[in-house]
Write an enzyme that holds these catalytic residues in place. Structure first.
Site, PDB file in Angstrom:
ATOM      1  N   ALA C  45       9.713 -86.289 -63.011  1.00 20.12           N
ATOM      2  CA  ALA C  45       8.731 -86.849 -62.082  1.00 20.12           C
ATOM      3  C   ALA C  45       7.668 -85.776 -61.920  1.00 20.12           C
ATOM      4  CB  ALA C  45       9.371 -87.183 -60.742  1.00 20.12           C
ATOM      5  N   GLU C  46       6.403 -86.152 -62.062  1.00 20.88           N
ATOM      6  CA  GLU C  46       5.366 -85.118 -62.152  1.00 20.88           C
ATOM      7  C   GLU C  46       5.170 -84.362 -60.848  1.00 20.88           C
ATOM      8  OE1 GLU C  46       4.807 -88.359 -62.570  1.00 20.88           O
ATOM      9  OE2 GLU C  46       2.835 -88.976 -61.817  1.00 20.88           O
ATOM     10  N   ASN C  47       5.710 -84.868 -59.738  1.00 18.94           N
ATOM     11  CA  ASN C  47       5.619 -84.108 -58.497  1.00 18.94           C
ATOM     12  C   ASN C  47       6.558 -82.906 -58.488  1.00 18.94           C
ATOM     13  OD1 ASN C  47       7.627 -86.147 -58.421  1.00 18.94           O
ATOM     14  ND2 ASN C  47       7.917 -85.800 -56.236  1.00 18.94           N
ATOM     15  N   GLY C  48       7.486 -82.829 -59.463  1.00 17.59           N
ATOM     16  CA  GLY C  48       8.192 -81.562 -59.581  1.00 17.59           C
ATOM     17  C   GLY C  48       9.680 -81.559 -59.807  1.00 17.59           C
ATOM     18  N   SER C  87       4.789 -78.373 -63.920  1.00 16.50           N
ATOM     19  CA  SER C  87       4.957 -79.791 -64.222  1.00 16.50           C
ATOM     20  C   SER C  87       3.852 -80.260 -65.169  1.00 16.50           C
ATOM     21  CB  SER C  87       4.922 -80.592 -62.920  1.00 16.50           C
ATOM     22  OG  SER C  87       5.181 -81.946 -63.172  1.00 16.50           O
TER      23      SER C  87
END
Lengths: 217, 218, 217, 218
Positions: C45-48, C87
């Site tokens: 997930a690109e938020n981390g 990320s």
């Protein structure tokens, strides 16, 4: 007191509470000896530690905790380990309050040469160019002359480390502040006269008010 | 670290017209007590730099709802209809930036780099008005560095020299923003004595942090 | 089986053991339901987070463990938390093996538009431009038409997400591979004829050998 | 992670003419068993990218002493007189790069950026032959990205999906090089079962690592 001790003790007085400071290897690293622990200063080693502590007792070294010269160190309370990207981010982003580096030459424009002697010494610049370009304050700690030749010169004959004007030069004879107008003589070492300093200096020195004796830490 | 402040004292540091970077992703990792205190104090005409506009009344959404923001730099506002309306009406000037470009622009600002060379945005609206540089035969957009007067961080654990740890997906923009704020204020879930956070666990070195918020209840 | 399930099940078959995969919010996120855990796939997930797990049971959520849509998730064994710089470094550096994104339009050059409808929907591009520009493989998962209009178009009328040609488009009618020569029709949905696909598609479709029925996960 | 290899099997992956990034700073954080195995196998004409040349017979100094390196990109070789002699004689082509620029060039290569815009080196020998770009009225050198066929990492702890932790000053270039090698091989002091390393302690996600070295004694 020898030349190096005078320099290290005078540079130590530039360091204020809470600063983040990088000390180059050799003479600059001696400065730490004269900075009281009570100041709460954090020393950075560019290989990756903030909160560099003293050399550990023999037998208590850790192979993965060294300074930028490869010597064993300890970690002060509150230390942080960082990778090289963060380490140079701190240096280049102006987060390093002060760097103390050795020098080969400083010239009237306040430019430092300290990484190369063509044909003789080509070690590579390591972190020096980043430190001089990026640190909030650059202090050069070096002896005033080498083999009888002044290291405070009209214009650097050796390859420059950076175009940036350094903030202060401390030698065993004098404290010199590079300014837009040129090199201002700020202090003299205990017992050293203005004439002795001028005689030992190739560059023009500007007098701007009193030139008191250095106070040493 | 200069000292720990009450949320009210921290909010008072922020004048009208200031630029704020605020950590968080959809309000996760956003310093909640600090945002509340800023809303209570009502500084005006702020520039807000953050990943997204969260939702109305959550995270940085509170600053937007309160009308404190006149300029926003973010990658996504799609879940905050209030912010979308303010952008369309012109009440808030809004610069939309690809998320990866946004984080690199902040990092570049914090690390003294001159900008970011990226293929992201080439040939799209993002390219408009921007310098393009060719390196090794490929074209890249030059994206400019970002800095701010304040970076407001949400952390999990702090110690009293200001070292910070973050929890799971609450890292997001916080570690990078810590480098790019002239004044850095961190709100941590807990504050521990110096020496408790191991050196290898520190994500933001304390030398970057100016103020912590005091523990709730103090 | 509804349109979305067909699409999600077909996209799931593009995912191979050990891959690092980013699933966009909405329809793309449904793909995870059809990827067996035994594959050892890591979802980012690109938020981390790398190693996104399923939604936790009620009462076991953690406020600091969410996906890019802000929904609560769990961490798979071997998960890693990362900041936004890492990320997007993974995304932009080609380390992300595949991204699955929704789309508004794909055109004959294989270009995707999926972030803006001028005058109507201006949510911001979030991570979409980085994902499409940087991921090793880009798969678009979208319905074939919206309000009776084909989303597979001659040339995108909506603002582009990237100049990069996407690798595969999966709809409830067809699997289409953008190539240098144009859009190649690779597969058709169970029970759907070539004529039905052509009738529903504005763009020209190239036939290059057989067009078998999709196999669904 | 594709699997754990013996040092010998790992060394066999490296052909003549390959480019290697090797982590470490004065040999601290350099993968020692892997270097030994490469020296034993003797691939030739290698390009070595690393912070420094260590000292003769230590860390990457072993590769240099063994005559395996024909090109070196590093920031400092001053403590390895053997390397200095090889540079002066022309046996090894040597590109000296400021340390901060070196780490950012590797990061740019690993993160898909077009290069690095930096003031470091402006007006010095480092500027020679390089493109200069003006951004917001300031001039910056354009430094090109660096990648390599292999990144060889020294870590403290790994798990069997390849997640890595580093110890204290043994981080240095390792986390950044993990992004920039086409094949990444990590040698860890210990390997633990999956789940033992907490997500927040991971410094290099396992998805970046292709091979671990098997534990000594296996």
């Amino acid at each position: 007191m020898d030349a190096k001790e005078i320099i290290a003790r005078r540079v130590a007085r530039e360091i204020h509470p809470g600063m983040l400071v990088n000390l180059g290897i050799g003479l600059p690293s001696m400065v730490a000896n004269y900075v009281p622990a009570s100041l709460g200063v954090f020393f950075q080693a560019e290989n990756g530690v903030i909160g560099l502590g003293a050399r550990p007792p023999e037998g208590m070294e850790n192979l993965s905790l060294t300074d930028a010269g490869g010597g064993f160190v300890t970690a002060a309370p509150g230390a942080a380990s960082i990778d090289s990207a963060m380490s140079f981010g701190l240096i280049r982003g102006g987060h390093l309050d002060m760097t103390v580096l050795g020098g080969l030459q400083v010239d009237e424009a306040g430019r430092l040469a300290n990484w190369k002697v063509p044909g003789k010494m080509v070690p590579g610049m390591g972190g020096a160019m980043d430190l001089v370009t990026g640190a909030a304050r650059v202090v050069v700690a070096m002896q005033h002359a080498a083999r009888g030749e002044s290291k405070i010169v009209r214009s650097c004959s050796l390859p420059l480390t950076s175009l940036r004007r350094v903030d202060l030069v401390v030698t065993e004879l004098a404290v010199i502040a590079p300014t837009e107008a040129g090199l201002v003589l700020r202090e003299r070492a205990p017992g050293v006269s203005l004439e002795e300093i001028r005689a030992a200096t190739e560059a023009a020195l500007i007098l701007d008010g009193d030139v008191p004796e250095m106070i040493l830490a | 670290m200069k000292g720990a402040l009450t949320p009210q004292a921290a909010a008072e540091l922020i004048p009208d017209g200031a630029s704020l970077m605020v950590g968080g992703f959809m309000a996760v990792g956003t310093p909640a007590r600090l945002i509340e205190a800023i809303v209570a104090r009502r500084p005006r005409n702020l520039t807000l730099i953050c990943n997204d506009a969260a939702t109305p009344g959550k995270g940085v959404g509170k600053l937007i709802s309160a009308g404190l923001i006149s300029r926003l730099i973010a990658s996504h506002i799609g879940l905050n209809p209030e912010m979308q309306a303010k952008m369309i009406s012109g009440e808030v000037e809004c610069e939309l930036v690809p998320q990866g470009t946004l984080v690199e622009r902040i990092r570049a600002g914090g690390m003294g780099l001159g900008g970011v060379l990226t293929p992201t945005g080439l040939g799209t609206e993002v390219e408009e008005g921007k310098q393009i540089v060719e390196v090794q035969g490929r074209r890249f957009l030059v994206e400019t560095p970002l800095k701010a007067d304040f970076a407001l961080l949400g952390a999990w654990q702090a110690d009293y020299v200001g070292n910070l740890r973050y929890l799971l997906t609450a890292h997001n923009f916080n570690p990078v923003m810590a480098l790019a704020g002239a004044t850095v204020i961190a709100e941590a879930d807990s504050i521990v004595p110096v020496g408790v956070i191991p050196p290898d666990a520190v994500k933001t070195p304390g030398v970057l942090v100016d103020h912590l918020l005091i523990r709730p209840g103090l």
